[in-house]
Design an enzyme around this catalytic site. Sequence first.
Site, PDB file in Angstrom:
ATOM      1  N   THR A  19       0.592  -1.330   0.004  1.00  0.00           N
ATOM      2  CA  THR A  19      -0.070  -0.053  -0.002  1.00  0.00           C
ATOM      3  C   THR A  19       0.653   1.149   0.102  1.00  0.00           C
ATOM      4  O   THR A  19       0.340   2.552   0.239  1.00  0.00           O
ATOM      5  CB  THR A  19      -0.918  -0.195   1.442  1.00  0.00           C
ATOM      6  N   ASP A  48      -0.159  -5.221   3.391  1.00  0.00           N
ATOM      7  CA  ASP A  48       1.239  -4.589   4.104  1.00  0.00           C
ATOM      8  C   ASP A  48       0.981  -3.178   4.014  1.00  0.00           C
ATOM      9  O   ASP A  48       0.651  -2.364   2.941  1.00  0.00           O
ATOM     10  CB  ASP A  48       2.279  -4.916   3.376  1.00  0.00           C
ATOM     11  N   TYR A  53       3.694   5.515   5.461  1.00  0.00           N
ATOM     12  CA  TYR A  53       3.085   5.720   4.156  1.00  0.00           C
ATOM     13  C   TYR A  53       2.126   6.777   4.141  1.00  0.00           C
ATOM     14  O   TYR A  53       1.215   6.671   4.498  1.00  0.00           O
ATOM     15  CB  TYR A  53       2.409   4.243   3.702  1.00  0.00           C
ATOM     16  N   GLN A 162      11.243  -8.542   6.035  1.00  0.00           N
ATOM     17  CA  GLN A 162      10.660  -8.223   5.025  1.00  0.00           C
ATOM     18  C   GLN A 162      11.689  -7.098   4.212  1.00  0.00           C
ATOM     19  O   GLN A 162      12.366  -6.430   4.810  1.00  0.00           O
ATOM     20  CB  GLN A 162       9.316  -7.129   5.220  1.00  0.00           C
TER      21      GLN A 162
HETATM   22  P1  NAP Z   1       6.057  -2.798  -6.500  1.00  0.00           P
HETATM   23  O1  NAP Z   1       4.959  -3.544  -5.919  1.00  0.00           O
HETATM   24  O2  NAP Z   1       7.011  -3.632  -6.933  1.00  0.00           O
HETATM   25  O3  NAP Z   1       5.490  -1.943  -7.680  1.00  0.00           O
HETATM   26  C1  NAP Z   1       4.292  -0.932  -7.567  1.00  0.00           C
HETATM   27  C2  NAP Z   1       4.124  -0.428  -8.809  1.00  0.00           C
HETATM   28  O4  NAP Z   1       3.808  -1.286  -9.949  1.00  0.00           O
HETATM   29  C3  NAP Z   1       2.699   0.360  -9.095  1.00  0.00           C
HETATM   30  O5  NAP Z   1       2.908   1.568  -9.629  1.00  0.00           O
HETATM   31  C4  NAP Z   1       1.928  -0.362  -9.663  1.00  0.00           C
HETATM   32  O6  NAP Z   1       1.162   0.343 -10.422  1.00  0.00           O
HETATM   33  C5  NAP Z   1       2.506  -1.337 -10.656  1.00  0.00           C
HETATM   34  N1  NAP Z   1       1.922  -2.541 -10.829  1.00  0.00           N
HETATM   35  C6  NAP Z   1       1.636  -3.520  -9.832  1.00  0.00           C
HETATM   36  N2  NAP Z   1       0.952  -4.546 -10.642  1.00  0.00           N
HETATM   37  C7  NAP Z   1       1.328  -4.022 -11.752  1.00  0.00           C
HETATM   38  C8  NAP Z   1       0.759  -4.894 -13.251  1.00  0.00           C
HETATM   39  N3  NAP Z   1       0.123  -6.237 -13.019  1.00  0.00           N
HETATM   40  N4  NAP Z   1       1.003  -4.401 -14.287  1.00  0.00           N
HETATM   41  C9  NAP Z   1       1.584  -3.226 -14.242  1.00  0.00           C
HETATM   42  N5  NAP Z   1       2.227  -2.493 -13.382  1.00  0.00           N
HETATM   43  C10 NAP Z   1       1.774  -2.947 -12.209  1.00  0.00           C
HETATM   44  O7  NAP Z   1       6.487  -1.866  -5.591  1.00  0.00           O
HETATM   45  P2  NAP Z   1       6.427  -1.122  -4.108  1.00  0.00           P
HETATM   46  O8  NAP Z   1       5.038  -0.411  -3.790  1.00  0.00           O
HETATM   47  O9  NAP Z   1       7.402  -0.237  -3.823  1.00  0.00           O
HETATM   48  O10 NAP Z   1       6.535  -2.452  -3.270  1.00  0.00           O
HETATM   49  C11 NAP Z   1       5.349  -3.431  -2.787  1.00  0.00           C
HETATM   50  C12 NAP Z   1       4.957  -2.971  -1.453  1.00  0.00           C
HETATM   51  O11 NAP Z   1       5.909  -3.242  -0.411  1.00  0.00           O
HETATM   52  C13 NAP Z   1       4.718  -1.366  -1.054  1.00  0.00           C
HETATM   53  O12 NAP Z   1       3.524  -0.894  -1.454  1.00  0.00           O
HETATM   54  C14 NAP Z   1       4.877  -1.634   0.353  1.00  0.00           C
HETATM   55  O13 NAP Z   1       3.682  -2.237   0.959  1.00  0.00           O
HETATM   56  C15 NAP Z   1       5.998  -2.508   0.630  1.00  0.00           C
HETATM   57  N6  NAP Z   1       7.554  -2.006   0.709  1.00  0.00           N
HETATM   58  C16 NAP Z   1       7.942  -2.217   1.985  1.00  0.00           C
HETATM   59  C17 NAP Z   1       9.251  -1.444   1.946  1.00  0.00           C
HETATM   60  C18 NAP Z   1      10.092  -1.530   3.418  1.00  0.00           C
HETATM   61  O14 NAP Z   1      11.002  -1.096   3.534  1.00  0.00           O
HETATM   62  N7  NAP Z   1       9.963  -2.512   3.864  1.00  0.00           N
HETATM   63  C19 NAP Z   1       9.995  -0.792   0.864  1.00  0.00           C
HETATM   64  C20 NAP Z   1       9.104  -0.598  -0.155  1.00  0.00           C
HETATM   65  C21 NAP Z   1       8.041  -1.348  -0.305  1.00  0.00           C
HETATM   66  P3  NAP Z   1      -0.576   0.746 -10.082  1.00  0.00           P
HETATM   67  O15 NAP Z   1      -0.520   1.346  -8.653  1.00  0.00           O
HETATM   68  O16 NAP Z   1      -1.048   1.512 -11.086  1.00  0.00           O
HETATM   69  O17 NAP Z   1      -1.311  -0.618 -10.110  1.00  0.00           O
END
Ligand code: NAP
Length: 276
Positions: A19, A48, A53, A162
């Site tokens: 999220t 998550d 955030y 994570q």
């Molecule tokens: P991610 O999930 O790798 O990528 C999200 C991006 O990919 C968004 O722009 C989304 O677009 C796009 N996307 C998702 N599914 C898609 C699909 N099927 N086709 C095309 N584009 C797609 O990156 P993230 O948000 O950084 O990581 C995921 C989650 O991990 C976070 O949201 C957070 O909850 C967690 N996180 C944790 C940490 C930490 O330090 N613990 C750091 C980073 C992230 P749309 O939104 O337009 O669908």
Amino acid sequence: MRTVALLGDEHVPALGQGTWMMGERSERRSAEIEALRVGVDLGMTLIDTAEMYGEGAAEELIGEALGSVRDQLFLVSKAYPQNASQARLAAACEASLRRLGTDRIDLYLLHWRGSVPLGETVEAMKALQSAGKIRHWGVSNLDTDDMEELLAVGGDGCAVDQILYNLTRRGPEHDLLPWLEARAMPVMAYSPVEQGRLLANKTLHSIAETIGATPAQVALAWTMRRSGVIAIPKAGTVAHVRENRAAVDLALSDDDLAALDAAFPPPRGRRPLEML
Ligand code: NAP
């Protein structure tokens, strides 16, 4: 939905919903709420989030979108390192609970390591557990040496680590993933599609085309190919959620995995854990 065992006695979905960046733009709000709800209906009930955030905006969005189905969820949130002390963790947790509109967090994580000693964070987490505010606790962005230290200071109840893990970030395969696997401690793989950047990769496209899948599905299926890995992509549209959900049922063959190894080589030696 395929599941991953947590602490030996509970099973959580291998594919959850991230999220980060949600709840921050009013024009996207209804699409994000719809995406989260459809994801839960499809079995992606692990959500998550973090106090970081949108400075609470993502937690509030989850409360609004999913409050009515709270009991179906496995809610994960994270505390800032500066809040992970005996003096501050309880208040940070209370604020997250209020924003999420719930009386317990299923898994509460230290977001990354800061200046508070790990042993103090462990004690503060255990106190929240005893008080019933959190069901489990864990960590994020801790490398193998940090995990060794965590265990040495009483952190053997840690439920997960994570970390940043995807086709372009394979460093953890050298030592952190084997270390966690040896202890049956699941990994939550964040940014599994490298925040969308991975999806432009030409080789990934051609492999996806060959097997009749999309690049996102291949990237997610690859991330979840190891037992003990939970992927948490963030998707702000129903179309992306549906596409990602189908990745759970995509089995990559040995030939597919070999092609992906050739395009995204595994680490040959130790690399420090990367974080976003
Ligand atoms: P991610 O999930 O790798 O990528 C999200 C991006 O990919 C968004 O722009 C989304 O677009 C796009 N996307 C998702 N599914 C898609 C699909 N099927 N086709 C095309 N584009 C797609 O990156 P993230 O948000 O950084 O990581 C995921 C989650 O991990 C976070 O949201 C957070 O909850 C967690 N996180 C944790 C940490 C930490 O330090 N613990 C750091 C980073 C992230 P749309 O939104 O337009 O669908």
